[in-house]
Design an enzyme around this catalytic site. Structure first.
Site, PDB file in Angstrom:
ATOM      1  N   LYS A  77      46.039  86.602   3.640  1.00 24.47           N
ATOM      2  CA  LYS A  77      46.860  86.814   4.529  1.00 24.47           C
ATOM      3  C   LYS A  77      45.848  87.539   5.787  1.00 24.47           C
ATOM      4  O   LYS A  77      45.855  87.468   7.011  1.00 24.47           O
ATOM      5  CB  LYS A  77      47.755  87.878   4.400  1.00 24.47           C
ATOM      6  N   LYS A  86      58.489  76.865   2.149  1.00 24.01           N
ATOM      7  CA  LYS A  86      59.067  77.037   3.607  1.00 24.01           C
ATOM      8  C   LYS A  86      57.762  76.740   4.387  1.00 24.01           C
ATOM      9  O   LYS A  86      57.989  76.199   5.552  1.00 24.01           O
ATOM     10  CB  LYS A  86      59.316  78.429   3.747  1.00 24.01           C
ATOM     11  N   LYS A 132      54.417  71.207  -3.505  1.00 21.87           N
ATOM     12  CA  LYS A 132      55.528  71.758  -4.041  1.00 21.87           C
ATOM     13  C   LYS A 132      56.328  71.927  -2.765  1.00 21.87           C
ATOM     14  O   LYS A 132      55.984  71.963  -1.661  1.00 21.87           O
ATOM     15  CB  LYS A 132      54.881  73.067  -4.536  1.00 21.87           C
TER      16      LYS A 132
END
Ligand code: TRP
Length: 355
Positions: A116, A223, A220
């Site tokens: 991040k 989102k 996979k």
């Protein structure tokens, strides 16, 4: 005779958007199935969502939609404790207390933090810890990485330890956070020479773990990959998404091996269709008579059979603010009872004593 105490399960989901069928088959459906057998606690992690500074309106809407989707999928507030993280302020106090025993270095070495921080700083995966550290400590770039992001694992540890939960169903990407939670628990217990926190482990529900694939041929459902079927997709949208799923040119020789996009469609079919339907398409693939359009049509209808009742309930639940408020008030009350007890033990151990 009193009933033996049930083991404590806890899991949280960040409020970052609608749930997709990967969330449903991978987690939610299993939460619903274990509600009778364990002391179940499920919460919506709104404070964790704040680490990436979402828009306030959006955060509020996301908390509401995730809650409605939890309930519509079958989580039962009579059986499970369902709450919003920020409704249990004991957690945030515990987070502060725990942080006194957490090293900045170990947080900076956490994979999720590095990922991040790289993203926030515009760095690439080749940039190592030193590059990240230099920028984080830099006066102009440093502000882009907030302290909440760094201490994300401490807050997650507090979520878990405040319930003394031992079984924590999480995805693979969260295992390192769970490892840190165990480390913090052990460290706290041994520093104060107490036996306050049990060590939590990933909870695997038995059976092979399910990886729900996306519609884009590989990987996979996720989102951020933009390859999702949402529980609340309306039939038109859902059918269109399935019909557009990536395929290949079709089997050329009998009994040939499936490419990944086709194997993925079969995985989805196995999750949603009856065995005879799956068998029918497997045979058609093996003898090269398969038409992917037929398979997709069938798949879309079978997915809709799972999602339609959930979508309809979501809409009813979202329209009933009174019901949602009641569920959350009851959940918060139950969660806070145990949270307050654990926090008070912790404060006592650390020397924050009442006069
Ligand atoms: N970090 C988790 C995620 O992103 C969500 C979460 C927060 C969580 N606190 C938790 C999961 C405690 C399990 C237990 O998926």
């Amino acid at each position: 005779m009193t009933e033996p105490k049930k083991e404590i399960i806890l899991s949280g989901i960040r409020a970052t958007g609608n749930l997709h069928i990967g969330n449903y088959f991978g987690a939610l459906r299993k939460f619903v199935a274990v509600q009778n057998d364990y002391d179940c606690n499920f919460f919506i992690a709104d404070l964790h969502a704040l680490t990436t500074n979402p828009d306030p309106e959006q955060l509020h809407a996301n908390v509401k939609s995730v809650l409605a989707e939890y309930l519509a999928a079958g989580l039962d507030p009579e059986k499970s404790t369902i709450y919003v993280q920020s409704d249990v302020p004991e957690t945030t106090e515990m987070y502060l207390l725990l942080n006194m025993h957490v090293g900045i270095g170990e947080l900076m070495r956490t994979v999720s933090f590095k990922d991040k921080a790289r993203k926030a700083l515009g760095l690439s995966p080749e940039n190592d810890e030193e590059d990240i550290e230099k920028q984080v400590c830099g006066s102009d770039t440093g502000r882009r990485v907030n302290a909440g992001l760094l201490t994300y694992p401490t807050l997650m540890a507090a979520d878990i330890l405040i319930h003394k939960a031992t079984k924590v169903p999480v995805g693979k990407d969260q295992l390192q956070h769970l490892e840190l939670t165990r480390r913090f628990a052990r460290r706290f217990n041994s520093f104060y020479n107490v036996d306050l926190f049990p060590e939590p482990y990933d909870f695997d529900f038995g059976g092979a773990p399910i990886k729900v694939p996306g519609l884009d041929g590989s990987g996979k459902m996720g989102k951020s990959e933009g390859n999702c079927i949402y529980l609340v997709d309306d039939p038109k949208v859902l059918r269109k998404k399935v019909m557009r799923a990536v395929t290949d040119e079709g089997p050329q020789t009998p009994d040939s091996q499936m490419s990944e996009p086709i194997a993925n469609l079969f995985t989805l079919l196995e999750l949603t269709s009856t065995p005879d339907v799956v068998e029918h398409f497997r045979k058609a693939y093996a003898d090269c008579s398969i038409r992917y359009g037929d398979l997709k049509k069938q798949l879309a209808e079978d997915i809709l059979a799972v999602t339609t009742p959930i979508r309809e309930r979501v809409n009813d639940i979202l329209a009933d603010d009174g019901y949602l408020a009641k569920v959350l008030a009851a959940g918060a009350e139950r969660a806070r009872e145990r949270a307050a007890a654990t926090l008070s033990e912790m404060r006592h151990v650390m020397g924050i004593r009442k006069f």
